[in-house]
Design a protein around this motif. Sequence first.
Motif, PDB file in Angstrom:
ATOM      1  N   SER A 172      13.656 -10.056 -10.958  1.00 32.91           N
ATOM      2  CA  SER A 172      14.418  -8.956 -10.876  1.00 32.91           C
ATOM      3  C   SER A 172      14.745  -8.631 -12.561  1.00 32.91           C
ATOM      4  N   ARG A 173      15.034  -9.763 -13.503  1.00 32.83           N
ATOM      5  CA  ARG A 173      15.799  -9.971 -14.404  1.00 32.83           C
ATOM      6  C   ARG A 173      14.418  -9.527 -15.358  1.00 32.83           C
ATOM      7  N   TYR A 174      13.481 -10.157 -14.971  1.00 35.33           N
ATOM      8  CA  TYR A 174      11.800  -9.766 -15.698  1.00 35.33           C
ATOM      9  C   TYR A 174      11.611  -8.392 -15.220  1.00 35.33           C
ATOM     10  N   ALA A 175      11.878  -7.309 -14.330  1.00 33.34           N
ATOM     11  CA  ALA A 175      11.429  -5.966 -14.071  1.00 33.34           C
ATOM     12  C   ALA A 175      12.530  -5.099 -14.622  1.00 33.34           C
ATOM     13  N   ARG A 176      13.826  -5.262 -14.656  1.00 34.44           N
ATOM     14  CA  ARG A 176      14.433  -4.958 -15.621  1.00 34.44           C
ATOM     15  C   ARG A 176      13.463  -4.211 -17.085  1.00 34.44           C
ATOM     16  N   GLY A 177      13.143  -6.088 -17.654  1.00 39.79           N
ATOM     17  CA  GLY A 177      13.057  -5.861 -18.749  1.00 39.79           C
ATOM     18  C   GLY A 177      11.078  -4.985 -18.709  1.00 39.79           C
ATOM     19  N   VAL A 178      10.492  -5.257 -17.915  1.00 40.81           N
ATOM     20  CA  VAL A 178       9.539  -4.481 -18.414  1.00 40.81           C
ATOM     21  C   VAL A 178      10.095  -2.957 -17.801  1.00 40.81           C
ATOM     22  N   GLU A 179      10.724  -2.476 -17.208  1.00 45.53           N
ATOM     23  CA  GLU A 179      10.838  -1.125 -17.351  1.00 45.53           C
ATOM     24  C   GLU A 179      11.404  -0.811 -18.396  1.00 45.53           C
ATOM     25  N   ILE A 195       5.778   3.594 -12.116  1.00 46.63           N
ATOM     26  CA  ILE A 195       6.519   4.342 -11.466  1.00 46.63           C
ATOM     27  C   ILE A 195       7.451   3.430 -11.133  1.00 46.63           C
ATOM     28  N   THR A 196       6.025   2.684 -10.221  1.00 45.94           N
ATOM     29  CA  THR A 196       6.857   2.412  -9.127  1.00 45.94           C
ATOM     30  C   THR A 196       7.231   0.605  -8.991  1.00 45.94           C
ATOM     31  N   ILE A 197       7.459   0.132 -10.848  1.00 44.51           N
ATOM     32  CA  ILE A 197       7.763  -0.848 -10.206  1.00 44.51           C
ATOM     33  C   ILE A 197       8.988  -1.916  -9.962  1.00 44.51           C
ATOM     34  N   PRO A 198      10.333  -0.923  -9.943  1.00 46.01           N
ATOM     35  CA  PRO A 198      10.734  -1.206  -9.270  1.00 46.01           C
ATOM     36  C   PRO A 198      10.891  -1.913  -7.852  1.00 46.01           C
ATOM     37  N   ASN A 199      10.164  -1.208  -7.224  1.00 45.62           N
ATOM     38  CA  ASN A 199       9.762  -1.197  -5.640  1.00 45.62           C
ATOM     39  C   ASN A 199       8.380  -2.463  -5.488  1.00 45.62           C
ATOM     40  N   ASN A 231      10.985  -4.543  -5.607  1.00 48.10           N
ATOM     41  CA  ASN A 231      11.441  -5.164  -4.323  1.00 48.10           C
ATOM     42  C   ASN A 231      10.614  -5.949  -3.174  1.00 48.10           C
ATOM     43  N   SER A 232       9.484  -5.553  -3.760  1.00 51.27           N
ATOM     44  CA  SER A 232       8.778  -5.486  -2.309  1.00 51.27           C
ATOM     45  C   SER A 232       8.455  -7.436  -2.557  1.00 51.27           C
ATOM     46  N   ASN A 233       8.032  -7.853  -3.701  1.00 54.06           N
ATOM     47  CA  ASN A 233       7.876  -9.188  -3.669  1.00 54.06           C
ATOM     48  C   ASN A 233       8.888 -10.633  -3.715  1.00 54.06           C
ATOM     49  N   ILE A 234      10.198  -9.525  -4.112  1.00 53.78           N
ATOM     50  CA  ILE A 234      11.647 -10.983  -3.614  1.00 53.78           C
ATOM     51  C   ILE A 234      11.397 -10.792  -1.973  1.00 53.78           C
ATOM     52  N   ALA A 235      11.386  -9.869  -1.486  1.00 53.90           N
ATOM     53  CA  ALA A 235      11.814  -9.234  -0.045  1.00 53.90           C
ATOM     54  C   ALA A 235      10.471 -10.781   0.789  1.00 53.90           C
ATOM     55  N   LEU A 236       9.913 -10.748  -0.241  1.00 58.43           N
ATOM     56  CA  LEU A 236       7.971 -11.533   0.719  1.00 58.43           C
ATOM     57  C   LEU A 236       8.738 -12.539   0.533  1.00 58.43           C
ATOM     58  N   ALA A 283       0.623  -0.768   0.292  1.00 59.70           N
ATOM     59  CA  ALA A 283       0.186  -0.029   0.136  1.00 59.70           C
ATOM     60  C   ALA A 283       1.069   1.186  -0.171  1.00 59.70           C
ATOM     61  N   GLU A 284       1.999   1.137   0.823  1.00 61.68           N
ATOM     62  CA  GLU A 284       2.684   2.454   0.625  1.00 61.68           C
ATOM     63  C   GLU A 284       3.415   2.156  -0.788  1.00 61.68           C
ATOM     64  N   VAL A 285       3.691   1.259  -1.100  1.00 64.21           N
ATOM     65  CA  VAL A 285       4.776   2.059  -2.552  1.00 64.21           C
ATOM     66  C   VAL A 285       3.912   1.863  -3.509  1.00 64.21           C
ATOM     67  N   VAL A 286       2.439   2.122  -3.724  1.00 60.75           N
ATOM     68  CA  VAL A 286       1.568   2.141  -4.552  1.00 60.75           C
ATOM     69  C   VAL A 286       0.977   3.471  -4.288  1.00 60.75           C
ATOM     70  N   ARG A 287       1.246   4.030  -3.289  1.00 60.65           N
ATOM     71  CA  ARG A 287       0.640   5.291  -2.480  1.00 60.65           C
ATOM     72  C   ARG A 287       1.810   6.612  -2.914  1.00 60.65           C
ATOM     73  N   ALA A 288       3.134   5.460  -2.817  1.00 64.50           N
ATOM     74  CA  ALA A 288       3.989   6.647  -3.458  1.00 64.50           C
ATOM     75  C   ALA A 288       3.882   7.162  -5.158  1.00 64.50           C
ATOM     76  N   GLY A 289       3.658   5.605  -5.383  1.00 64.79           N
ATOM     77  CA  GLY A 289       3.898   6.276  -6.763  1.00 64.79           C
ATOM     78  C   GLY A 289       1.940   6.585  -7.689  1.00 64.79           C
ATOM     79  N   LEU A 290       1.178   6.553  -6.019  1.00 62.00           N
ATOM     80  CA  LEU A 290       0.096   8.682  -6.715  1.00 62.00           C
ATOM     81  C   LEU A 290       0.845   9.989  -6.155  1.00 62.00           C
ATOM     82  N   GLN A 291       1.324   9.944  -6.017  1.00 63.90           N
ATOM     83  CA  GLN A 291       1.671  10.449  -5.442  1.00 63.90           C
ATOM     84  C   GLN A 291       2.858  11.937  -6.581  1.00 63.90           C
ATOM     85  N   ALA A 292       3.220  10.823  -6.522  1.00 67.96           N
ATOM     86  CA  ALA A 292       4.375  11.179  -7.640  1.00 67.96           C
ATOM     87  C   ALA A 292       3.304  11.686  -9.293  1.00 67.96           C
ATOM     88  N   ILE A 293       2.083  11.360  -9.440  1.00 71.54           N
ATOM     89  CA  ILE A 293       1.059  11.625 -10.344  1.00 71.54           C
ATOM     90  C   ILE A 293       1.197  13.009 -10.462  1.00 71.54           C
TER      91      ILE A 293
END
Length: 381
Positions: free
Chosen positions: A365-372, A300-304, A307-312, A260-270
């Motif tokens: 992480s490599r798939y995420a880099r490709g999406v970025e 915008i928040t794809i890296p974060n 990162n949260s999914n990897i940590a989980l 939720a905090e990751v998504v909220r950071a993306g919403l605030q960046a719009i």
Amino acid sequence: MTMRPQAFVRTEPVPAMPPPASGRGVTGWLRENLFSGPLNIVLTLLSLLVLWWIVPPLLNFLIFDAVWVGEDRAACIVTPDRPRVGACWAFVAERINFFIYGFYPVNERWRVDTFFALLAIGIVWLLATWAPNKRVAAVYFFIVLPIVSIMLLLGFAPLRLSYVPTSLWGGILVTVVVSAVGIVFSLPLGVVLALGRRSRMPAVRLFSIIFIEFVRGVPLITVLFMASVMLPLFVPEAWSPDKLLRALVGVALFAAAYMAEVVRAGLQAIPRGQYEGAQALGLSYWKMMGLIILPQALRITIPNIVNSNIALFKDTTLVFIVGIFDFLRTIEAARIDPKWATPVTSTTGYAFAALFYFICCFMMSRYARGVERRLETGHKR
């Protein structure tokens, strides 16, 4: 009559000269990236020394001095004929089924294999850019696959599948189930909580803030203990959910609070203009969020998010503390077997676990880099 010298103006550009040899190829790359200045030279040499200190012993232990074939501990013990013994991969080879299935009945393990195959098909279908019918893939992954997986793994009488309690599940099966449920449910729940925290309705905003701050303020192990130990005290015994289900709920809620905090950071960046433009078009709140705001915020928040999914995925090992037989717990149980009791058995088991987690996290992480790169998240030109 005096003839004036004629002047000619070249109208075609002069062909570009090739760069110097020292700036091309491997030499140029090394000069630009590793030896571009005194500080870079020192850091490069120190890095090479560290690699020389770590990599050769690691390769010797994992590959060159490793024992690949054997039936018991005698194959992995130092002898006069073999003064150095590396990783005991024979131990892993013998216990690989236990590491994958836990105590799942042997004659029913085809159901686990089918689940892994269906999960792989869903992941590839949903994430691969060349795969068609993404809407059908989403329905398959989020609706069909969970129902079929429950019927396969637990058992379904009409299909003549015997019941297998979750207490017999273990190993990589449990790790994949817990991490998949946490990752899949954390994003939509996180989006709802992030929108709730920014809502103008006081009750919704207050509930979202309290939930997010409370869950983020305690470690995951506390949430697991609450779900596994405290929850049954508040409900009748007949209503007490399965131990694995309790852990799944705890992991999903914990991951949702962070997401939720990751998504909220993306919403605030719009930019505010995006909201105003959507409102000028007459879009409702949910259409504005679903069509305009959320796609940009999530991009915008794809890296974060990754990162949260990897940590989980790595944090799922904590479920073994509340009595769930995950992948790490199977290694803990197998390494104390007297049949394979050697000085290198424990190290080999942990090395195998490290390789498993590294490969999975590296692929994410490599798939995420490709999406970025595909979405140009950084807006680079």
